[in-house]
Scaffold this active site. Structure first.
Site, PDB file in Angstrom:
ATOM      1  N   ASP A  67       0.838  -1.188   0.000  1.00  0.00           N
ATOM      2  CA  ASP A  67       0.000   0.000   0.000  1.00  0.00           C
ATOM      3  C   ASP A  67       0.881   1.249   0.000  1.00  0.00           C
ATOM      4  O   ASP A  67       1.969   1.213  -0.585  1.00  0.00           O
ATOM      5  CB  ASP A  67      -0.934  -0.073   1.228  1.00  0.00           C
ATOM      6  N   HIS A  75      -3.732   6.062   3.372  1.00  0.00           N
ATOM      7  CA  HIS A  75      -4.408   4.834   2.939  1.00  0.00           C
ATOM      8  C   HIS A  75      -3.749   3.573   3.507  1.00  0.00           C
ATOM      9  O   HIS A  75      -4.422   2.678   4.018  1.00  0.00           O
ATOM     10  CB  HIS A  75      -4.400   4.815   1.407  1.00  0.00           C
ATOM     11  N   SER A 123     -11.131  -0.886  -0.817  1.00  0.00           N
ATOM     12  CA  SER A 123      -9.827  -0.792  -0.137  1.00  0.00           C
ATOM     13  C   SER A 123      -9.969  -1.068   1.351  1.00  0.00           C
ATOM     14  O   SER A 123      -9.039  -1.557   1.989  1.00  0.00           O
ATOM     15  CB  SER A 123      -9.253   0.620  -0.275  1.00  0.00           C
TER      16      SER A 123
END
Ligand SMILES: *[C@@H]1O[C@H](CO)[C@@H](O)[C@H](O)[C@H]1NC(C)=O
Ligand SMILES: *[C@@H]1O[C@H](CO)[C@@H](O)[C@H](O)[C@H]1NC(C)=O
Ligand SMILES: *[C@@H]1O[C@H](CO)[C@@H](O)[C@H](O)[C@H]1NC(C)=O
Ligand SMILES: *[C@@H]1O[C@H](CO)[C@@H](O)[C@H](O)[C@H]1NC(C)=O
Ligand SMILES: *[C@@H]1O[C@H](CO)[C@@H](O)[C@H](O)[C@H]1NC(C)=O
Length: 775
Positions: free
Chosen positions: A143, A216, A546
């Site tokens: 990520d 994220h 996600s």
């Protein structure tokens, strides 16, 4: 230096070489992934396959440098090549495939086209007994990196780093090796493909290190395996204990996504390292367009990971609610869609006509005055034809000053629209869904008083604004509400089947919470991710597949620790066959936020994950490497394509055997009736599709009986015949097979229908979804 003629000749030769090099340099180089057949390596390189890769590269290009040599998830390397060099390389002995690099995207709805909000990981985890042995599973998260100072990576109470672990903490800009501990056991970064494609990164904006500049990666890794953090919230919203799904598992982060995207040469390098390091589960909340498996880097990396006993869980994508919008559909990947939680963040819009509509918001700043303000539709406050979207520079300040502005959702990021309104002098925003999102509400930490409303409410508000000579409104943000029903519903943005790459495999596999998820955040960016957002938060609430993917990654880690002998396919089977497709009570099917109507297996796969049942599924549909190779044989892959996906030339297809794509021992059924199966497409013609499946007993002794059901008008005409109808298991590990025959009259092409096949011993219920399509 005695011979001037010779010297001159050398100089000329050097000039010619330089000119050729200059010509090659002006031709644009791109990154290619080069797959090599290690079994074809000439003996002279026996000690060093990298030397062989280098020699192969140098033989076609004097100027190209290797970006990465890969060892674990594929044999080969990546390099910057011209199209000609790539073609030349493809012709060399031992070269299986030379594929251009692809760019992948994170599956968060904060990216332009989508929206998102919510939390819920912690509640799900609460159902699960804390397993001491989960400490021995490392979840690798590919990520945007990690914010190691977050309390979610607190390692209190965890034992020593497991001895099998070979990973490490790599230093870089703003990131010390000491950032790792017994929770965060590894942190690496892979930037060569990114910088080769995009040029040197702007080091003021991003860190050449595992540090998360986006948020994220911190969010996904803490969702999968973050420690329990009491008192977490975003500005007081969703307050409670934030906890990953497997709070005692370890986390290793592999930063492969940068502000400019995730490049496949870097993703493969990350997967290569993660498998070699000893991760038991890989979590990838990113994807590209669906492609043939032999050209899809994530599918290729995941195949070898699977072969090395690593479960790979990927997000399904946020391209819903349209059909056939999935990414990451390879059958050796666990593909995760998104559903909502039972938590909401209501915000009310009260209009001057006395009507009051409910929306959602995570706005936490100064409230609007209680006296109503004028309200205007952005389309009528703009000189742009797409003024309704509140794109930057499209609002006329004189028209919006001091007003509440109604903006339509779409094209630009939701929070960006609020920024545009604020920038033009607006006082507040009503963000209206359009048909693309229906009634699905995704909460955002807006920069001004704002609320998102469903399509229906949006239409009503706009009609009031259009019909009242001096329309007014107020917005009241009401905080956190729990116990919302119905929940879960399939998120409108969640990508849907059918599977465009292999229609015979039903995808997504499962859904998990992905709307308004609370998890840890970076200190480098505000909750909206906008540069103008100077707020800093320890936890953020965002949405996307996600967010659902790491829920399943964490649960897979728990199952792997509870059942270390289970294969990745067995773990996925347990998650799928115990998932629920109806609301509690049993009969009413899960709904779809996009339509408000009943959702189908094309939306949710087997259903919503049910962690407490997944630990004890009774039976599993197991699969191993050879089964997947047979699947590739059924797809009529050439030996080179199989070797590209499966990293080896040792796998081959038997010439005298008929392989069937639908024959894969998958926990779900996708049945395609072709009129060609019947008699010339006559409506009376019957088509039959037969599958054989094998169940492995992972519970105690028991006799399982089968039941089947179908739903939808088209499916009513399908007969489902299972043989035998009873399977008796006496010992653990015992395998039994059954055959299921689906017979249907033909239906108009494009028709679909659904069903369910369930084996039950009274204690366990082993359920498989069925999707029928007529072509
Ligand atoms: C890294 O370590 C150095 C020396 O101990 C320290 O000064 C610095 O603040 C640390 N940086 C980070 C990001 O922790
Ligand atoms: C709007 O409705 C909600 C709940 O139905 C209520 O709590 C709120 O006070 C109402 N607001 C106004 C201004 O009527
Ligand atoms: C449209 O409005 C914006 C904002 O008022 C202004 O900057 C821009 O020049 C206008 N464009 C046209 C074509 O009138
Ligand atoms: C926008 O302006 C047009 C023309 O003045 C008007 O007819 C229409 O009702 C307005 N729409 C809204 C939603 O205010
Ligand atoms: C297929 O061929 C292999 C080797 O040529 C042989 O061993 C096997 O028995 C054959 N199988 C069938 C079903 O004919």
């Amino acid at each position: 230096m005695g011979n001037p003629v010779m010297l001159r000749a050398l100089v000329l030769a050097a000039l010619a070489v330089a000119a050729a090099a200059a010509a090659a340099a002006t031709e644009k180089r791109k990154t290619y992934i080069v797959h090599m057949a290690k079994s074809a390596m000439p003996a002279e390189y026996a000690d060093d396959h990298r030397e062989w890769y280098g020699a192969s590269l140098r033989s076609v290009s004097a100027a190209s440098n290797m970006l990465y040599a890969y060892d674990t998830v594929l044999h080969g390397f990546s390099a910057r090549l011209t199209a000609q060099e790539a073609a030349d390389l493809a012709c060399l002995g031992g070269v299986l495939a030379v594929n251009p690099e692809a760019r992948y995207e994170l599956h968060t709805t904060r990216t332009p086209e989508f929206l998102g909000i919510a939390d819920g990981g912690a509640d799900q985890g609460g159902l699960f007994p804390q397993s001491g042995t989960a400490a021995d599973v490392v979840v690798g998260v590919l990520d945007t990196g990690v914010w190691p100072e977050s309390r979610s990576y607190d390692d209190a109470g965890l034992g020593e780093v497991p001895s099998f672990w070979k990973g490490r903490c790599v230093e870089g800009a703003g990131f010390n090796a000491s950032a790792c501990n017994r929770k965060l056991v590894g942190a690496r970064f892979f930037n060569r493909g990114y910088e080769a494609a995009m040029g040197p990164m702007d080091t003021d904006r991003e860190s050449r290190s595992p540090r998360d500049d986006d948020g994220h990666g911190t969010h996904t890794s803490s969702t999968a395996a973050g420690a329990a953090v009491p008192g977490a919230s975003l500005f007081g919203f969703a307050s409670g204990t934030a906890r990953g799904m497997a709070p005692r598992a370890r986390v290793a982060v592999y930063k492969v996504c940068w502000l400019g995207g995730c490049f496949s040469s870097d993703i493969l390098a990350g997967m290569d390292a993660a498998v070699a390091d000893g991760c038991g589960v890989l979590s990838l909340s990113l994807g590209g367009g669906a492609a043939d498996y032999s050209r899809d880097s994530v599918a290729i990396g995941a195949f070898s990971a699977m072969e090395q006993n690593v479960l790979v869980s990927c997000s399904a994508g946020n391209a819903g609610p349209g059909s056939s919008t999935l990414s990451n559909v390879a059958p050796w990947i666990t593909t995760v869609g998104a559903g909502t939680l039972d938590r909401d963040f209501p915000a009310y819009v009260a209009l001057g006509n006395g009507k009051n509509y409910t929306g959602v918001s995570l706005y936490s700043g100064k409230a609007l005055p209680s006296t109503p303000l004028p309200i205007i539709y952005a389309a009528n406050a703009s000189n742009s034809t797409a003024g309704n979207l509140c794109m930057p520079g499209t609002l006329t300040p004189e028209k919006v000053a001091g007003k509440i502005v109604v903006c339509d959702r779409g094209v630009s990021a939701r929070v960006q629209k609020g920024f545009v309104v604020r920038d033009a002098g607006g006082a507040g925003m009503v963000l209206s869904n359009t048909a693309a999102n229906g009634q699905e509400l995704v909460a955002d930490a807006h920069l001004l008083p704002a609320t998102g409303v469903g399509e229906r409410e949006g239409v009503a508000i706009k009609s009031y604004v259009a019909s009242d000579p001096s329309p007014t409104a107020t917005i009241v943000v009401a905080g956190t509400q729990v116990g919302v029903h119905p929940s879960p519903v399939v998120a409108a943005f969640s990508s849907r089947g059918p599977n465009m790459v292999t229609p015979e495999i039903l995808k997504p596999d499962i859904i998990a919470p992905g709307v308004n998820i609370l998890a840890a955040w970076t200190g480098k960016a505000g909750p909206t991710g906008l540069a103008a957002d100077t707020r800093r938060v320890g936890f953020n609430i965002i949405s996307g597949t996600s967010m659902s993917c790491p829920h399943v990654s964490g649960l897979a880690a728990l199952l792997r620790s509870a059942h270390p002998d289970w294969s990745p396919a067995a773990v996925r089977s347990a998650l799928m066959t115990t998932a629920y497709a109806t609301y509690s009570g049993g009969s009413s099917p899960l709904l779809d936020a996009a339509t408000g109507a009943t959702a189908t297996p094309f939306d949710y796969g087997a259903g919503h994950v049910d962690p407490s049942r997944a630990v004890d599924p009774g039976l599993v549909y197991d699969l191993g490497t050879r089964d997947y190779v047979d699947f590739l044989c059924a797809l009529k892959y050439s030996p080179a394509m199989i070797a590209t996906v499966a990293r080896s030339r040792d796998f081959s297809c038997a010439e005298n055997r008929t392989y069937s794509v639908g024959g894969l021992n998958y926990p779900s059924f996708s049945v395609a009736f072709s009129t060609a199966n019947g008699e010339g497409g006559e409506s009376s013609a019957a088509a039959t599709v037969t599958h054989t499946r094998t169940l492995t007993n992972v519970g105690g002794a028991g006799t399982y009986k089968v039941s089947t059901s179908v739903a939808g008008a088209a499916a009513q005409g399908v007969t489902v015949a299972v043989e035998p109808t009873e399977l008796a298991f006496t010992s653990a590990g015992e395998k039994k097979s059954y055959t299921v025959r689906f017979t249907s009259r033909s239906q108009p092409s494009g028709t679909s229908g659904f069903g369910r096949l369930v084996w039950s011993d009274g204690k366990h219920s082993v359920a498989s979804p069925i999707a029928f399509t007529w072509t």
